[in-house]
Write a protein that holds these residues in place. Structure first.
Motif, PDB file in Angstrom:
ATOM      1  N   UNK A  20       0.816  -1.216   0.000  1.00  0.00           N
ATOM      2  CA  UNK A  20       0.000   0.000   0.000  1.00  0.00           C
ATOM      3  C   UNK A  20       0.850   1.268   0.000  1.00  0.00           C
ATOM      4  N   UNK A  21       2.150   1.104  -0.159  1.00  0.00           N
ATOM      5  CA  UNK A  21       3.055   2.256  -0.051  1.00  0.00           C
ATOM      6  C   UNK A  21       2.763   3.328  -1.097  1.00  0.00           C
ATOM      7  N   UNK A  22       2.899   4.558  -0.628  1.00  0.00           N
ATOM      8  CA  UNK A  22       2.808   5.717  -1.498  1.00  0.00           C
ATOM      9  C   UNK A  22       4.216   5.906  -2.097  1.00  0.00           C
ATOM     10  N   UNK A  23       4.331   5.787  -3.416  1.00  0.00           N
ATOM     11  CA  UNK A  23       5.665   5.804  -4.027  1.00  0.00           C
ATOM     12  C   UNK A  23       6.418   7.117  -3.805  1.00  0.00           C
ATOM     13  N   UNK A  24       5.682   8.190  -3.512  1.00  0.00           N
ATOM     14  CA  UNK A  24       6.392   9.451  -3.229  1.00  0.00           C
ATOM     15  C   UNK A  24       7.214   9.322  -1.944  1.00  0.00           C
ATOM     16  N   UNK A  25       6.745   8.475  -1.006  1.00  0.00           N
ATOM     17  CA  UNK A  25       7.519   8.223   0.219  1.00  0.00           C
ATOM     18  C   UNK A  25       8.801   7.467  -0.112  1.00  0.00           C
ATOM     19  N   UNK A  26       8.653   6.480  -1.009  1.00  0.00           N
ATOM     20  CA  UNK A  26       9.833   5.711  -1.395  1.00  0.00           C
ATOM     21  C   UNK A  26      10.863   6.604  -2.078  1.00  0.00           C
ATOM     22  N   UNK A  27      10.400   7.506  -2.931  1.00  0.00           N
ATOM     23  CA  UNK A  27      11.313   8.407  -3.636  1.00  0.00           C
ATOM     24  C   UNK A  27      12.014   9.344  -2.660  1.00  0.00           C
ATOM     25  N   UNK A  28      11.263   9.833  -1.686  1.00  0.00           N
ATOM     26  CA  UNK A  28      11.867  10.726  -0.685  1.00  0.00           C
ATOM     27  C   UNK A  28      12.909   9.947   0.110  1.00  0.00           C
ATOM     28  N   UNK A  29      12.532   8.725   0.495  1.00  0.00           N
ATOM     29  CA  UNK A  29      13.479   7.883   1.231  1.00  0.00           C
ATOM     30  C   UNK A  29      14.752   7.644   0.402  1.00  0.00           C
ATOM     31  N   UNK A  30      14.575   7.334  -0.878  1.00  0.00           N
ATOM     32  CA  UNK A  30      15.709   6.996  -1.751  1.00  0.00           C
ATOM     33  C   UNK A  30      16.741   8.134  -1.786  1.00  0.00           C
ATOM     34  N   UNK A  31      16.261   9.332  -1.994  1.00  0.00           N
ATOM     35  CA  UNK A  31      17.167  10.485  -2.067  1.00  0.00           C
ATOM     36  C   UNK A  31      17.845  10.761  -0.734  1.00  0.00           C
ATOM     37  N   UNK A  61      18.240   8.654   1.825  1.00  0.00           N
ATOM     38  CA  UNK A  61      19.091   7.559   2.293  1.00  0.00           C
ATOM     39  C   UNK A  61      20.427   7.526   1.543  1.00  0.00           C
ATOM     40  N   UNK A  62      20.405   8.010   0.302  1.00  0.00           N
ATOM     41  CA  UNK A  62      21.676   8.116  -0.437  1.00  0.00           C
ATOM     42  C   UNK A  62      22.639   9.040   0.323  1.00  0.00           C
ATOM     43  N   UNK A  63      22.103  10.165   0.793  1.00  0.00           N
ATOM     44  CA  UNK A  63      22.932  11.106   1.558  1.00  0.00           C
ATOM     45  C   UNK A  63      23.391  10.457   2.866  1.00  0.00           C
ATOM     46  N   UNK A  64      22.455   9.744   3.510  1.00  0.00           N
ATOM     47  CA  UNK A  64      22.808   9.082   4.767  1.00  0.00           C
ATOM     48  C   UNK A  64      23.930   8.063   4.553  1.00  0.00           C
ATOM     49  N   UNK A  65      23.790   7.235   3.510  1.00  0.00           N
ATOM     50  CA  UNK A  65      24.778   6.178   3.267  1.00  0.00           C
ATOM     51  C   UNK A  65      26.156   6.796   2.995  1.00  0.00           C
ATOM     52  N   UNK A  66      26.172   7.913   2.302  1.00  0.00           N
ATOM     53  CA  UNK A  66      27.465   8.582   2.068  1.00  0.00           C
ATOM     54  C   UNK A  66      28.097   9.032   3.385  1.00  0.00           C
ATOM     55  N   UNK A  67      27.265   9.475   4.324  1.00  0.00           N
ATOM     56  CA  UNK A  67      27.791   9.884   5.638  1.00  0.00           C
ATOM     57  C   UNK A  67      28.165   8.671   6.481  1.00  0.00           C
ATOM     58  N   UNK A  68      27.538   7.549   6.169  1.00  0.00           N
ATOM     59  CA  UNK A  68      27.786   6.314   6.925  1.00  0.00           C
ATOM     60  C   UNK A  68      29.179   5.737   6.592  1.00  0.00           C
ATOM     61  N   UNK A  69      29.695   6.070   5.403  1.00  0.00           N
ATOM     62  CA  UNK A  69      31.007   5.542   4.989  1.00  0.00           C
ATOM     63  C   UNK A  69      32.138   6.017   5.919  1.00  0.00           C
ATOM     64  N   UNK A 129      20.883  16.870  -6.597  1.00  0.00           N
ATOM     65  CA  UNK A 129      20.146  18.049  -6.121  1.00  0.00           C
ATOM     66  C   UNK A 129      19.444  17.814  -4.778  1.00  0.00           C
ATOM     67  N   UNK A 130      19.636  16.629  -4.204  1.00  0.00           N
ATOM     68  CA  UNK A 130      18.939  16.318  -2.943  1.00  0.00           C
ATOM     69  C   UNK A 130      19.489  17.172  -1.805  1.00  0.00           C
ATOM     70  N   UNK A 131      18.572  17.813  -1.100  1.00  0.00           N
ATOM     71  CA  UNK A 131      18.953  18.605   0.072  1.00  0.00           C
ATOM     72  C   UNK A 131      18.623  17.776   1.310  1.00  0.00           C
ATOM     73  N   UNK A 132      19.603  17.548   2.204  1.00  0.00           N
ATOM     74  CA  UNK A 132      19.295  16.737   3.391  1.00  0.00           C
ATOM     75  C   UNK A 132      18.267  17.422   4.282  1.00  0.00           C
ATOM     76  N   UNK A 133      17.240  16.657   4.671  1.00  0.00           N
ATOM     77  CA  UNK A 133      16.233  17.220   5.575  1.00  0.00           C
ATOM     78  C   UNK A 133      16.773  17.225   7.001  1.00  0.00           C
ATOM     79  N   UNK A 134      16.052  17.931   7.883  1.00  0.00           N
ATOM     80  CA  UNK A 134      16.589  18.150   9.227  1.00  0.00           C
ATOM     81  C   UNK A 134      16.908  16.848   9.964  1.00  0.00           C
ATOM     82  N   UNK A 135      16.012  15.879   9.915  1.00  0.00           N
ATOM     83  CA  UNK A 135      16.242  14.611  10.613  1.00  0.00           C
ATOM     84  C   UNK A 135      17.518  13.940  10.090  1.00  0.00           C
ATOM     85  N   UNK A 136      17.697  13.997   8.781  1.00  0.00           N
ATOM     86  CA  UNK A 136      18.879  13.412   8.167  1.00  0.00           C
ATOM     87  C   UNK A 136      20.141  14.142   8.642  1.00  0.00           C
TER      88      UNK A 136
END
Ligand SMILES: Cc1ncc(CO)c(N)n1
Length: 222
Positions: free
Chosen positions: A35-46, A48-56, A106-113
Motif C-alpha cells: 500500500x506504499x505511497x511511491x512518493x515516500x519511497x522516492x523521498x526515502x531513496x534520495x 538515504x543516499x545522503x545518509x549512506x554517504x555519511x555512513x562511509x 540536487x537532494x537537500x538533506x532534511x533536518x532529521x537526516x
C-alpha cells in the motif's frame, strides 16, 4: 558471548517497543502490504543516499577503532565486509534513482537526516570507545535488515519495483553479517566498564529514535 544471552539481547527485550517502532514502522509495513505511497519511497531513496554517504566515514572510524582497540582480528574483517557492501549500496542508489526520476545531485538533506549525520560524526571522535561505536554500527545495520526482511516474507505483498531495495538489506547474507556484528558488540560489552556500557545503551536508543524519525521524514511527516 554468543547471540542469545548477551547484553544486546537484554537491551532488545527492555527496549522492545522502540526497536519494533523502527523495524515495523508504518512505512516498512506499507511496503510489505503493497500500500506504499511511491512518493515516500522516492523521498526515502534520495535522503538515504545522503545518509549512506555519511555512513562511509563513520564505518571507517569504526574500522580504525577495531584495529586499535580490538583483541580479535576478525572484527576488522567483518567491518571491512560491511564497507564493501556500502560500496555496492552507493552504486545501487545511483542506478536506482533515475528509474524514479530522482536527481541525486540536487537532494537537500532534511533536518532529521542532518541530525542523524551529525550524530554519526559525534561517534567518530577518537574519545568515543570502540564498544560504543560498534554497538551503534550494529543497530544501524540491524534495523534495516529486520525491517526489509519483513518485506521479503512469503506472505508479503511488496510491489515488484521495491523487491530489489528490500533484497539489498533483507537478504540472508546481510542477516548473517548483522549477527556477526551483534556477536562482536556483545563480546566487547561483556567486558566493558559500566560507564561505557551505559554510553553504548544511550547510543543504541539514539539510533532507534533517529531511525523512527527517518522513516517519518520519508513519509513527509516531519
Ligand atoms: C537511515 C538508514 N539506517 C540504516 C541504514 C543501513 O545501512 C541505512 N542505509 N539508512
Amino acid at each position: 558471548m554468543e547471540v542469545g544471552g548477551g547484553v544486546i539481547e537484554t537491551w532488545l527485550r527492555k527496549h522492545r517497543l522502540l526497536y519494533t517502532g523502527a523495524t515495523e514502522h508504518p512505512l516498512i509495513l506499507s511496503i510489505r502490504d503493497g500500500t506504499i505511497d511511491f512518493s515516500s519511497f522516492k523521498r526515502w531513496l534520495g535522503q538515504d543516499y545522503i545518509f549512506v554517504r555519511a555512513f562511509v566515514p563513520f564505518s571507517a572510524s569504526v574500522l580504525l577503532k577495531a584495529c586499535k582497540e580490538s583483541d580479535n582480528s576478525s572484527d576488522m574483517e567483518v567491518i571491512l565486509g560491511g564497507m564493501a557492501s556500502l560500496n555496492d549500496e552507493i552504486a545501487w542508489f545511483k542506478k536506482e534513482a533515475p528509474k524514479w526520476g530522482v536527481e541525486l545531485s540536487t537532494i537537500v538533506p532534511q533536518k532529521v537526516n542532518q541530525d542523524y549525520c551529525r550524530f554519526l560524526e559525534s561517534l567518530m571522535s577518537p574519545e568515543v570507545e570502540y564498544t560504543v561505536a560498534i554497538t551503534a554500527f550494529w543497530v544501524i545495520e540491524a534495523v534495516y535488515q529486520e525491517g526489509f526482511a519483513l518485506c521479503l516474507k512469503d506472505d508479503s505483498k511488496t510491489p515488484p519495483e521495491l523487491k530489489e531495495a528490500c533484497q539489498r538489506w533483507g537478504n540472508d547474507g546481510f542477516g548473517q553479517y548483522c549477527r556477526s556484528l551483534q556477536n562482536i558488540a556483545n563480546r566487547h560489552l561483556g567486558k566493558a566498564p559500566p560507564d561505557v556500557v551505559a554510553r553504548a545503551e544511550v547510543a543504541l536508543l539514539q539510533v532507534l529514535e533517529l531511525e523512527v524519525e527517518f522513516w517519518n521524514m520519508s513519509q513527509g511527516k516531519t
